[in-house]
Write a protein that holds these residues in place. Sequence first.
Motif, PDB file in Angstrom:
ATOM      1  N   HIS A 143      27.114   0.904 -13.747  1.00 29.28           N
ATOM      2  CA  HIS A 143      27.948  -0.295 -13.893  1.00 29.28           C
ATOM      3  C   HIS A 143      27.659  -0.997 -15.209  1.00 29.28           C
ATOM      4  N   SER A 144      26.419  -0.880 -15.674  1.00 29.14           N
ATOM      5  CA  SER A 144      26.087  -1.388 -16.990  1.00 29.14           C
ATOM      6  C   SER A 144      26.890  -0.601 -18.031  1.00 29.14           C
ATOM      7  N   ALA A 145      26.936   0.729 -17.851  1.00 24.64           N
ATOM      8  CA  ALA A 145      27.711   1.582 -18.761  1.00 24.64           C
ATOM      9  C   ALA A 145      29.194   1.210 -18.702  1.00 24.64           C
ATOM     10  N   LEU A 146      29.716   1.042 -17.486  1.00 22.23           N
ATOM     11  CA  LEU A 146      31.146   0.719 -17.340  1.00 22.23           C
ATOM     12  C   LEU A 146      31.462  -0.641 -17.962  1.00 22.23           C
ATOM     13  N   ASP A 147      30.567  -1.605 -17.773  1.00 29.71           N
ATOM     14  CA  ASP A 147      30.756  -2.939 -18.332  1.00 29.71           C
ATOM     15  C   ASP A 147      30.884  -2.848 -19.858  1.00 29.71           C
ATOM     16  N   GLU A 148      29.984  -2.076 -20.446  1.00 33.78           N
ATOM     17  CA  GLU A 148      29.971  -1.879 -21.904  1.00 33.78           C
ATOM     18  C   GLU A 148      31.263  -1.170 -22.344  1.00 33.78           C
ATOM     19  N   LEU A 149      31.631  -0.093 -21.629  1.00 31.98           N
ATOM     20  CA  LEU A 149      32.793   0.703 -22.028  1.00 31.98           C
ATOM     21  C   LEU A 149      34.092  -0.087 -21.867  1.00 31.98           C
ATOM     22  N   ILE A 150      34.205  -0.827 -20.772  1.00 32.98           N
ATOM     23  CA  ILE A 150      35.441  -1.588 -20.539  1.00 32.98           C
ATOM     24  C   ILE A 150      35.582  -2.657 -21.615  1.00 32.98           C
ATOM     25  N   SER A 151      34.463  -3.322 -21.963  1.00 32.63           N
ATOM     26  CA  SER A 151      34.617  -4.383 -22.964  1.00 32.63           C
ATOM     27  C   SER A 151      34.882  -3.777 -24.343  1.00 32.63           C
ATOM     28  N   ASN A 152      34.348  -2.589 -24.622  1.00 29.25           N
ATOM     29  CA  ASN A 152      34.624  -1.973 -25.921  1.00 29.25           C
ATOM     30  C   ASN A 152      36.049  -1.427 -26.016  1.00 29.25           C
ATOM     31  N   CYS A 153      36.543  -0.850 -24.923  1.00 25.41           N
ATOM     32  CA  CYS A 153      37.887  -0.242 -24.957  1.00 25.41           C
ATOM     33  C   CYS A 153      38.982  -1.282 -24.746  1.00 25.41           C
ATOM     34  N   GLY A 154      38.635  -2.395 -24.100  1.00 25.27           N
ATOM     35  CA  GLY A 154      39.656  -3.386 -23.714  1.00 25.27           C
ATOM     36  C   GLY A 154      40.134  -3.062 -22.317  1.00 25.27           C
ATOM     37  N   ARG A 155      40.008  -4.005 -21.383  1.00 26.22           N
ATOM     38  CA  ARG A 155      40.341  -3.775 -19.969  1.00 26.22           C
ATOM     39  C   ARG A 155      41.744  -3.187 -19.809  1.00 26.22           C
ATOM     40  N   GLU A 156      42.690  -3.703 -20.636  1.00 26.53           N
ATOM     41  CA  GLU A 156      44.083  -3.280 -20.476  1.00 26.53           C
ATOM     42  C   GLU A 156      44.294  -1.809 -20.857  1.00 26.53           C
ATOM     43  N   ASN A 157      43.360  -1.230 -21.613  1.00 28.64           N
ATOM     44  CA  ASN A 157      43.505   0.170 -22.046  1.00 28.64           C
ATOM     45  C   ASN A 157      42.810   1.154 -21.116  1.00 28.64           C
ATOM     46  N   VAL A 158      42.084   0.637 -20.121  1.00 26.22           N
ATOM     47  CA  VAL A 158      41.332   1.537 -19.237  1.00 26.22           C
ATOM     48  C   VAL A 158      42.187   1.876 -18.015  1.00 26.22           C
ATOM     49  N   SER A 159      42.407   3.197 -17.815  1.00 24.01           N
ATOM     50  CA  SER A 159      43.238   3.584 -16.670  1.00 24.01           C
ATOM     51  C   SER A 159      42.390   3.993 -15.466  1.00 24.01           C
ATOM     52  N   LYS A 160      41.185   4.513 -15.710  1.00 24.58           N
ATOM     53  CA  LYS A 160      40.344   4.968 -14.591  1.00 24.58           C
ATOM     54  C   LYS A 160      38.870   4.827 -14.920  1.00 24.58           C
ATOM     55  N   LEU A 161      38.062   4.575 -13.910  1.00 25.22           N
ATOM     56  CA  LEU A 161      36.609   4.572 -14.063  1.00 25.22           C
ATOM     57  C   LEU A 161      36.086   5.928 -13.576  1.00 25.22           C
ATOM     58  N   LYS A 225      41.775   4.641  -8.641  1.00 24.38           N
ATOM     59  CA  LYS A 225      41.459   4.548 -10.086  1.00 24.38           C
ATOM     60  C   LYS A 225      39.952   4.717 -10.326  1.00 24.38           C
ATOM     61  N   ILE A 226      39.250   5.234  -9.292  1.00 26.49           N
ATOM     62  CA  ILE A 226      37.808   5.465  -9.459  1.00 26.49           C
ATOM     63  C   ILE A 226      37.524   6.935  -9.114  1.00 26.49           C
ATOM     64  N   GLU A 227      36.875   7.634 -10.043  1.00 29.88           N
ATOM     65  CA  GLU A 227      36.503   9.036  -9.807  1.00 29.88           C
ATOM     66  C   GLU A 227      34.991   9.150  -9.765  1.00 29.88           C
ATOM     67  N   VAL A 228      34.507  10.141  -9.030  1.00 34.19           N
ATOM     68  CA  VAL A 228      33.068  10.445  -9.045  1.00 34.19           C
ATOM     69  C   VAL A 228      32.909  11.869  -9.580  1.00 34.19           C
ATOM     70  N   VAL A 229      31.970  12.041 -10.496  1.00 33.79           N
ATOM     71  CA  VAL A 229      31.743  13.352 -11.108  1.00 33.79           C
ATOM     72  C   VAL A 229      30.254  13.685 -11.010  1.00 33.79           C
ATOM     73  N   ILE A 230      29.937  14.890 -10.567  1.00 31.95           N
ATOM     74  CA  ILE A 230      28.525  15.318 -10.508  1.00 31.95           C
ATOM     75  C   ILE A 230      28.077  15.708 -11.919  1.00 31.95           C
ATOM     76  N   HIS A 231      26.959  15.100 -12.314  1.00 29.44           N
ATOM     77  CA  HIS A 231      26.406  15.361 -13.661  1.00 29.44           C
ATOM     78  C   HIS A 231      24.872  15.357 -13.489  1.00 29.44           C
TER      79      HIS A 231
END
Length: 374
Positions: A143-161, A225-231
């Motif tokens: 969520h720290s990563a998502l917070d950073e990514l959403i603010s860098n990309c702009g919320r309106e440009n994010v289609s999926k987490l 709009k939320i995906e889970v990926v094994i990494h």
Amino acid sequence: MRTAVILGLTGSIGTTALRGVSNFKDTVKVVGASVHSNVDKAIKLCLEHNIANLCITSNAPAPSVPDSIKIYRNLEEMLCTLQATVVLNGIAGSAGLAASVSAVKSGSELALANKETVVLGGKLFLQYAAKNKVKVIPVDSEHSALDELISNCGRENVSKLVITASGGPFRNTELEKLWDISPETAANHPTWKMGPKISIDSSTLANKGLEVIEAHYLFGFEPEKIEVVIHPQSVVHSMVRTTSGQVYAQLSPPDMVFPIMRALTGSHFERPAGKELDFTNLDLNFRKPDYNRFPFVADAFECIRKGGSYPIAYNAADEAAVALFMQGKIKYPQIHTAVNRVLNLDWSAKPCSLEEIPLIEKRAYNAVLSGESC
Ligand code: NDP
Ligand code: MG
């Protein structure tokens, strides 16, 4: 200089925060902490790190302490007295919600490692924080990563987490062998060093389910709009898909010091928070999860869709079932069976207030203990 209070000082998050702050003494000063029962360890840490205020949240007997440490028995009183810039909530489990409410009352920023606060409190808690103009900074690494990514990309440009999951230690284990797994083996996570409850949840992927719910509330994205990926390497902490079809990722070594220090420093870094990523022999793999193997993740999506108190029941039933597993009373695969049985009960009524949440938790907890079925 920012001041900080660390709740859950003796735990994995608490001690990692101390390691992080020792590298940022010019930016952050820890002025207070909390402990539950491990009082001797907490006093030792306070002395080593010059922490002047300690709240004991259990009814452990009053210890004898040097004059340099002031002991509190009421968390809210300590937080309101200290008025720190930021409170890091590293308390394990549902007890974290009441602590987060106290942090909001004190007006400090809330650095939230305790995911249960958001899973249990949901919109009610986030609205309460917003009403008190308290900034909530996610510390859970995804969520720290998502917070950073959403603010860098702009919320309106994010289609999926896209939330990454290591898949835990048993991602390739034959299903029949899961019956033989001991609590010690389940708590031994391949990439992260964490407390026992979250480590066991990471192995069943109940933790990923909690994180899906957490992401839904924190960032306002619907389940589709939320995906889970094994990494398995836990180097990519999460990603976002943008409306343009691109994917942005956040990478760092699997060390909680990065998200913790992002929150404690207010993102002001004059030096790296931890060891930098080494690309020598770094192989990164990704695959889609098999929800038959990891039913907890599918259950979490279902809980969001159903709404009401389903996320609360999910968390409480899992907490109760993991406790039974740790006590040797149920087998590893029965953790999911117990949670699933509770989720088949009716949890459609929403809590009207934060105060009602413990009652709902108690019902789910008891339903696990009594083996209640629909
Ligand atoms: P630990 O079990 O290592 O530590 C828990 C801390 O909470 C201890 O300081 C403990 O005190 C305190 N505590 C336990 N019960 C209570 C209670 N009833 N009231 C008040 N304090 C209590 O847990 P972690 O550090 O692993 O996890 C803490 C939180 O952070 C969890 O919500 C977890 O999901 C989240 N998180 C953790 C990550 C990690 O890497 N560890 C990563 C992402 C999120 P005492 O020692 O006295 O019992
Ligand atoms: Mg996480």
